[in-house]
Write a protein that holds these residues in place. Structure first.
Motif, PDB file in Angstrom:
ATOM      1  N   THR A  85      10.233 -36.328  63.606  1.00  0.00           N
ATOM      2  CA  THR A  85      10.832 -37.380  64.821  1.00  0.00           C
ATOM      3  C   THR A  85      10.708 -38.889  64.218  1.00  0.00           C
ATOM      4  OG1 THR A  85      11.024 -38.023  67.057  1.00  0.00           O
ATOM      5  CG2 THR A  85       8.894 -37.716  66.185  1.00  0.00           C
ATOM      6  N   ILE A 136      14.420 -31.265  63.152  1.00  0.00           N
ATOM      7  CA  ILE A 136      14.759 -32.692  63.363  1.00  0.00           C
ATOM      8  C   ILE A 136      14.923 -33.123  64.831  1.00  0.00           C
ATOM      9  CG2 ILE A 136      16.126 -34.661  62.734  1.00  0.00           C
ATOM     10  CD1 ILE A 136      16.521 -33.067  59.999  1.00  0.00           C
ATOM     11  N   THR A 140      21.804 -38.368  64.674  1.00  0.00           N
ATOM     12  CA  THR A 140      21.830 -39.111  63.574  1.00  0.00           C
ATOM     13  C   THR A 140      21.511 -40.682  64.135  1.00  0.00           C
ATOM     14  OG1 THR A 140      24.400 -39.314  63.646  1.00  0.00           O
ATOM     15  CG2 THR A 140      23.276 -37.737  62.254  1.00  0.00           C
ATOM     16  N   GLU A 148      17.904 -36.381  56.566  1.00  0.00           N
ATOM     17  CA  GLU A 148      18.297 -35.026  56.623  1.00  0.00           C
ATOM     18  C   GLU A 148      18.711 -34.335  55.139  1.00  0.00           C
ATOM     19  OE1 GLU A 148      20.481 -31.567  59.402  1.00  0.00           O
ATOM     20  OE2 GLU A 148      20.978 -33.569  59.590  1.00  0.00           O
ATOM     21  N   THR A 158      16.923 -27.305  57.344  1.00  0.00           N
ATOM     22  CA  THR A 158      16.676 -28.183  58.273  1.00  0.00           C
ATOM     23  C   THR A 158      17.439 -27.816  59.726  1.00  0.00           C
ATOM     24  OG1 THR A 158      18.611 -29.539  57.877  1.00  0.00           O
ATOM     25  CG2 THR A 158      16.677 -30.339  57.032  1.00  0.00           C
ATOM     26  N   ARG A 160      18.530 -29.470  63.507  1.00  0.00           N
ATOM     27  CA  ARG A 160      18.733 -30.795  64.220  1.00  0.00           C
ATOM     28  C   ARG A 160      18.560 -30.256  65.689  1.00  0.00           C
ATOM     29  NH1 ARG A 160      19.550 -36.194  63.266  1.00  0.00           N
ATOM     30  NH2 ARG A 160      19.984 -35.891  60.991  1.00  0.00           N
ATOM     31  N   GLN A 162      19.571 -32.154  69.351  1.00  0.00           N
ATOM     32  CA  GLN A 162      19.845 -33.317  69.731  1.00  0.00           C
ATOM     33  C   GLN A 162      20.664 -33.233  71.296  1.00  0.00           C
ATOM     34  OE1 GLN A 162      23.282 -35.061  67.501  1.00  0.00           O
ATOM     35  NE2 GLN A 162      23.195 -32.954  66.414  1.00  0.00           N
TER      36      GLN A 162
END
Length: 690
Positions: A85, A136, A140, A148, A158, A160, A162
């Motif tokens: 993070t 993650i 972005t 990334e 990875t 992500r 979000q």
């Protein structure tokens, strides 16, 4: 008794030369001690065991990113996945501990990075862990595509997680981390402290942690609650964080709602810790004034359902609070305390409150005199008992080199590698480390008299502190021109104004004075110097130099301290304690004395035994204990007169710390302590100082 007459300047210069001689003679006595101990491996400690079973460990780096790496590298040998993070904003990360400790991630650590750059130390730690994937947190805008891509370029997969805002991101993290749960915690998405207080418990028990706005629960949060099958919600924080209307919104929707809160973040933290069952074998201590350290530490705490205790930066704000009461109730149950962040984040005073419940613990500063020999620095630490921080608070190594013509200074070593290692070694003992730099003689006079050279000195100090990650500097002011009073203070002021904003300490070591009428050491204005120093270390030793006598007779030390407390706040004064003694012999012409050797307690007793001398005590009506002394005649028929200190005379001097309510003591030096004298000295320091 023979007397050598000197004017005040000659007396000062002779004292300086004698003190400089201590270095060589004391180091020589180290090697003498080694011969008596044999050629085998040095013992790690002079103690078979320490009575205390509680350990105190600090994980700290120069930045928040490095601190997170330190937490990871010291507690995880490997991890298949990590959570990543951003380190400069908290909203996306608050639910991260639950994800990190979940089966999805597999219990890996949580690391921090910059929004637009993958920090090299973070990548190195991910690789050390042999991780194959990185989760993650945030879009972005939080962690860029370039970060990334850098992870992918290094062979990492990875994922992500979000959302459109912090609330949806937390909701998606929670539904990824936990398949279903009848219970959930709900914290404000606008402040970090409440969420971090509950994060380790939530993560340890697989309970989702969701975020809300103050007045209304967001749709994304409501959807996540429904998806998870939650029926019971515990609100974290008071109504200023989550309003009564938000609570009623949940009740109207059919949820059972309770609240854990108090008047501020620290009291709420304690309410959470008292209101929920934690495993108390370990306790994580983190600052409540910023989020990164507690965030990274929450995953460490979650591994064994340990509490995270939040503390303020100001020790006065911690005293007599529910936090100290909680510590008082639970301290005996905790086997391991982990402090997160450097001393600029959690100070020695805060650390003392955690350890013993009070800031009244006096400072024990010890001069760590290895004289540029790495193995000597290492050896001196082996004589300190295992619970190191119970005996020493500050180590002052003498790895700095002498002043140069331009006012600068460097290392006794060719590079910063060994000094950096020594600072790290001191930090591993949970103590502060401040290198010692001497300002003395003509080079000192010239540096102080020239503003450009003073700038060079300050630049060198900053460079050394930054290169080694030291906690500040101890400037040892020795023999200087009497008319440099203003310049001495100016140098301290410049150091203080430069280093204090960086969270670094400044200590000034000065020669002893007993009154304003004293004609020598006029360059040392105690009052003015103390304005620009965290501590004024007064070298209350070397009373006897040219003629035999006690190194620090308690009557004289009392006069020095009586004068000092009229000029300096007593809590800023560190009283010098000598661990060395001297052996004087009649000089070759028979009309004076010369110093034959400088020795520690062990060598003094051995010298007496080999000479067949009887050790008596030189005492007075006001000092009935006195100091050990003996005389003997050597093989050349020359008379010797010896004085040194032992546990009894050290104890009498240490009593002055409480008599004058001083800040603590400064021991010169660890080089005079070995495996025989350490059991006499260090327990005494713990008893009288700590």
């Amino acid at each position: 008794m023979f007397k050598l007459k000197m004017n005040s300047h000659q007396k000062k210069r002779a004292t300086s030369l004698v003190r400089k001689g201590i270095a060589t003679l004391t180091l020589a006595s180290f090697f003498t001690c080694s011969l008596f101990m044999g050629t085998g491996e040095m013992p790690k400690s002079a103690y078979a065991a320490d009575s205390s079973t509680t350990s105190f460990t600090r994980f700290a780096g120069e930045t928040r990113y490095e601190t997170a790496v330190e937490i990871s590298s010291n507690n995880w040998t490997n991890a298949s996945s990590v959570v990543l993070t951003r380190g400069d904003a908290f909203p996306d990360a608050l639910a991260g501990a639950v994800l990190a400790n979940s089966a999805v991630v597999g219990g890996g650590p949580l690391l921090l990075t910059e929004s637009n750059r993958l920090r090299p130390e973070v990548l190195q730690e991910i690789q050390r862990l042999n991780a194959s994937s990185v989760f993650i947190l945030g879009g972005t805008g939080a962690i860029s595509a370039s970060v990334e891509n850098a992870l992918k370029a290094n062979g990492l997969t990875t994922y992500r997680i979000q959302g459109n805002d912090r609330y949806e991101t937390a909701a998606n993290i929670s539904t990824t981390s936990v398949e279903s749960s009848t219970r959930a915690f709900l914290a404000s998405g606008k402040v970090f402290a409440d969420a971090l207080s509950i994060s380790s418990y939530a993560a340890a028990n697989g309970i989702p942690l969701l975020l809300t706005d103050t007045q209304k629960v967001p749709t994304a949060t409501l959807n996540a609650l429904q998806k998870l099958g939650v029926t019971e919600i515990t609100l974290i924080g008071g109504e200023s964080a989550i309003s009564a209307s938000a609570a009623n919104q949940l009740k109207t929707a059919g949820y059972t709602v309770s609240r854990l809160s108090d008047l501020d973040r620290y009291k709420t933290n304690v309410a959470i810790l008292k209101g929920l069952p934690f495993n108390m074998d370990k306790m994580i201590i983190a600052t409540g004034s910023s989020f990164p350290d507690a965030l990274a530490g929450s995953v460490l705490a979650a591994r064994n359902n340990n509490p995270i205790l939040l503390v303020p930066k100001d020790e006065n704000a911690l005293l007599n609070t529910p936090t100290t009461a909680y510590l008082g109730t639970n301290r005996a149950s905790v086997n391991n305390f982990f402090f997160l962040g450097g001393f600029d984040v959690i100070s020695t005073a805060i650390q003392n409150i955690v350890r013993i419940g009070s800031t009244s613990s006096k400072i024990s500063l010890q001069f760590w005199t290895g004289y540029g020999v790495k193995s000597e620095y290492e050896r001196l630490l082996t004589y300190v008992p295992d619970s190191f921080a119970d005996y020493i608070d500050i180590l002052v190594p003498n790895f700095a080199g002498g002043l140069q013509d331009d006012g600068s200074f460097a290392y006794r070593f060719s590079t910063a590698e060994t000094p950096t290692y020594l600072v790290s070694l001191g930090h591993s003992k949970n103590v502060q480390v401040l290198p010692l730099v001497m300002v003395d003689g003509e080079l000192g006079n010239n540096m102080l008299s020239d503003p450009a050279k003073r700038n060079k000195f300050v630049t060198s100090a900053v460079k050394m502190i930054q290169e080694t990650n030291a906690d500040g500097i101890d400037v040892d002011f020795e023999i200087l021109d009497d008319d440099l009073e203003e310049e001495v203070t100016d140098l301290l002021a410049q150091l203080y104004s430069t280093l204090h904003p960086q969270g670094k300490m400044v200590i000034a070591s000065v020669m002893s004075k007993t009154s304003d009428a004293q004609t020598w050491y006029a360059e040392f204005n105690y009052h003015d110097m103390a304005q620009y120093a965290d501590y004024l270390q007064i070298m209350s030793y070397d009373y006897s130099t040219s003629n035999p006598g006690p190194i620090a007779p308690v009557d004289w030390v009392r006069k020095v301290m009586s004068y000092a407390v009229t000029k300096v706040p007593s809590e800023k004064i560190l009283m010098g304690i000598p661990y060395y003694g001297r052996d004087w012999r009649v000089n070759n012409t028979g009309d004076g004395w010369v110093i034959s050797q400088t020795f520690g307690w062990t060598i003094a007793k051995k010298t007496a035994a080999e000479a067949g001398a009887t050790i008596t005590r030189a005492n007075t009506l006001t000092d009935p204990i006195g100091v050990p002394t003996f005389t003997y005649v050597d093989e050349n028929n020359r008379k010797h007169s010896c004085y040194f200190d032992d546990r009894l005379s050290w104890g009498v001097k240490l009593d002055l710390v409480n008599e004058f309510d001083l800040g603590g003591i400064a021991g010169w030096s660890m080089g005079s302590v070995n495996d025989v004298s350490a059991p006499e000295l260090y327990p005494l320091l713990k008893e009288r100082i700590q």
